[in-house]
Motif scaffolding. Sequence first.
Motif, PDB file in Angstrom:
ATOM      1  N   HIS A 332       0.923  -1.268   0.004  1.00  0.00           N
ATOM      2  CA  HIS A 332      -0.208  -0.041  -0.061  1.00  0.00           C
ATOM      3  C   HIS A 332       0.744   1.395   0.116  1.00  0.00           C
ATOM      4  O   HIS A 332       0.281   2.355  -0.018  1.00  0.00           O
ATOM      5  N   PHE A 333       2.293   1.196  -0.097  1.00  0.00           N
ATOM      6  CA  PHE A 333       2.997   2.437  -0.102  1.00  0.00           C
ATOM      7  C   PHE A 333       3.355   2.742  -1.507  1.00  0.00           C
ATOM      8  O   PHE A 333       4.001   2.152  -2.235  1.00  0.00           O
ATOM      9  N   ALA A 334       2.533   3.880  -1.567  1.00  0.00           N
ATOM     10  CA  ALA A 334       2.328   4.226  -3.226  1.00  0.00           C
ATOM     11  C   ALA A 334       3.589   4.784  -3.899  1.00  0.00           C
ATOM     12  O   ALA A 334       3.863   4.401  -4.992  1.00  0.00           O
ATOM     13  N   PRO A 335       4.294   5.535  -3.339  1.00  0.00           N
ATOM     14  CA  PRO A 335       5.633   6.084  -3.934  1.00  0.00           C
ATOM     15  C   PRO A 335       6.544   5.035  -4.575  1.00  0.00           C
ATOM     16  O   PRO A 335       7.118   5.317  -5.578  1.00  0.00           O
ATOM     17  N   ALA A 336       6.676   3.810  -4.052  1.00  0.00           N
ATOM     18  CA  ALA A 336       7.370   2.915  -4.755  1.00  0.00           C
ATOM     19  C   ALA A 336       6.844   2.570  -6.208  1.00  0.00           C
ATOM     20  O   ALA A 336       7.547   2.319  -7.109  1.00  0.00           O
ATOM     21  N   LEU A 361      -1.765   5.725  -9.014  1.00  0.00           N
ATOM     22  CA  LEU A 361      -2.919   6.927  -8.875  1.00  0.00           C
ATOM     23  C   LEU A 361      -3.944   6.278  -7.997  1.00  0.00           C
ATOM     24  O   LEU A 361      -4.584   7.179  -7.599  1.00  0.00           O
ATOM     25  N   GLN A 362      -4.112   4.993  -8.174  1.00  0.00           N
ATOM     26  CA  GLN A 362      -5.134   4.270  -7.340  1.00  0.00           C
ATOM     27  C   GLN A 362      -4.871   4.432  -5.882  1.00  0.00           C
ATOM     28  O   GLN A 362      -5.844   4.840  -5.129  1.00  0.00           O
ATOM     29  N   LEU A 363      -3.761   4.336  -5.724  1.00  0.00           N
ATOM     30  CA  LEU A 363      -3.289   3.979  -4.026  1.00  0.00           C
ATOM     31  C   LEU A 363      -3.242   5.499  -3.428  1.00  0.00           C
ATOM     32  O   LEU A 363      -3.375   5.739  -2.413  1.00  0.00           O
ATOM     33  N   ASP A 364      -2.752   6.581  -4.447  1.00  0.00           N
ATOM     34  CA  ASP A 364      -2.756   7.611  -3.881  1.00  0.00           C
ATOM     35  C   ASP A 364      -3.494   8.917  -4.797  1.00  0.00           C
ATOM     36  O   ASP A 364      -2.608   9.741  -5.466  1.00  0.00           O
ATOM     37  N   PRO A 365      -4.648   8.926  -4.748  1.00  0.00           N
ATOM     38  CA  PRO A 365      -5.451   9.816  -5.787  1.00  0.00           C
ATOM     39  C   PRO A 365      -5.113  11.054  -5.601  1.00  0.00           C
ATOM     40  O   PRO A 365      -5.393  12.137  -6.605  1.00  0.00           O
ATOM     41  N   ASP A 366      -4.750  11.512  -4.556  1.00  0.00           N
ATOM     42  CA  ASP A 366      -4.496  13.036  -4.256  1.00  0.00           C
ATOM     43  C   ASP A 366      -2.901  13.403  -3.975  1.00  0.00           C
ATOM     44  O   ASP A 366      -2.436  14.353  -3.785  1.00  0.00           O
ATOM     45  N   ALA A 367      -2.113  12.576  -4.958  1.00  0.00           N
ATOM     46  CA  ALA A 367      -0.746  12.807  -4.698  1.00  0.00           C
ATOM     47  C   ALA A 367      -0.192  14.066  -5.328  1.00  0.00           C
ATOM     48  O   ALA A 367      -0.997  14.545  -6.199  1.00  0.00           O
TER      49      ALA A 367
END
Lengths: 384, 95
Positions: A332-336, A361-367
């Motif tokens: 669940h760690f999006a940056p990877a 983008l799915q994991l962090d839609p507000d990146a």
Amino acid sequence: MKRSPLRFIPALLSGVIVLAGCDSMHVRTLEQSSDIQQLTDDEARRWYAAKELDRIWQHQGLIYADDELTAYLQSVAVKLYPEFSETVRMRVIDSPDLNAFALPNGSVYLNFGMIARMENEAQLATVIAHEVSHFKFQHSLKQRHAMETAVIAGWTVTILSGIPLSGELLALGAMSGYSQDAEREADREGFDRLIRLGYDGAESVKVFRMLQQEADVLDTKEPWFYSSHPRLSERIQSMQSLKAEHGNSNGIANRERFAAMTTGLSARLLEKYLIAHKYKQLIQLLEDSALRARYPTHAEFYLGEAYLQRKAEGDEEKAQAAYLQVVEIAPHFAPAYRALGLIYMQREQKAEALRFFEQYLQLDPDAEDKKYIELYRNRLLEES
Amino acid sequence: MQFGDTLIVTRDGPSIQKINLQVRKHESVFDDIKAMSKADMLPTELAGPYIADLKKEDSNGLPSLTIISNEPVRVSGQATFSFYIYRPKHLPALP
């Protein structure tokens, strides 16, 4: 716009001028908080300057605002020096560098990076006891010390320690201003306090070893942690002797309490190292499996980023392996996912890049960089 | 007006409004983070190291800058990036 280290020159010079303007005088050792009721002119001048620094740093946002952590540090300081419970004030600076210092008014500052690299309360108490000893003996006042070395020492501190306003610190004798005798006195006094409270003396030696390792990693010939202090190797030997003479072999370390009170500092340290491009420290910490165990499960991501910052031969492959490891153990760690997408995009492996960008983008839609990644994703979609 | 490697373009005077134009070499464009740019990089790819370079400058004990917005844009039909930052004003040093 680029800013040069030369911007510190005015502050540094003002510090030297203040130093030059002080007269020699009798300096007393403080025995209790009430001793500050009758300050000499010189003591009062430095007290006021130190208080101003406290205020300015607070106003500038340099202080790491964590009331619980600060209260914890304060409790350790008061336990070590109950006679200064009304005078010594612990504060944390929001800097990843390994540093700590005391001002003449009893304000003791520890960088959060210093705390984050420690393992237990005994190590924390080592640094606090040492710094409060400087306050107790008023070393900043005693050191009228070598003006001719002040400028050189000031430069070392300015460039390497990362502490701003070092000119003022230099003037107050809080940094680079202590003689070797003063340091040894603080080491002895601090160690004595630790042992009296039942702390494990062996942990004191570890703190200095940690500083030595940092100096080795950065290839610093003269350790920046108090650049005019006795060499770290000498201090490690000295602490080992103290431990052999007076140390208790089964002293307390308070690992659990320390871990509970410093939660979140490790993750913050990795982030700060990354932003500051301190990849040497990241690699030192995270390539060592014993040290890495103290960091979050996604810490391998920071190792990957450090490899990319270092850019040695084979580092891109090492980074890729690190990112894939994170995807495996911390899915669940999006940056990877973003990092993998960028690597594959640069290699023209478009399908893989697209897949990782979509997952990011799915994991962090507000990146923060969402619009960039969407741009890359759309371009890859058009090309495919 | 030209100052060093910076060309300043202004209509009403630099204290009112200005555009700074800088030409930087690939090998020294991001000195603070020891990164280089490449001729085949997308303009948007420069945003990451550009901001990292600014952040590193602020990471040595000074308050960090805040990125208010950062997004890819087109200028005269060319893809590039635009960002707004907030940097806290530093107080002067003690006398």
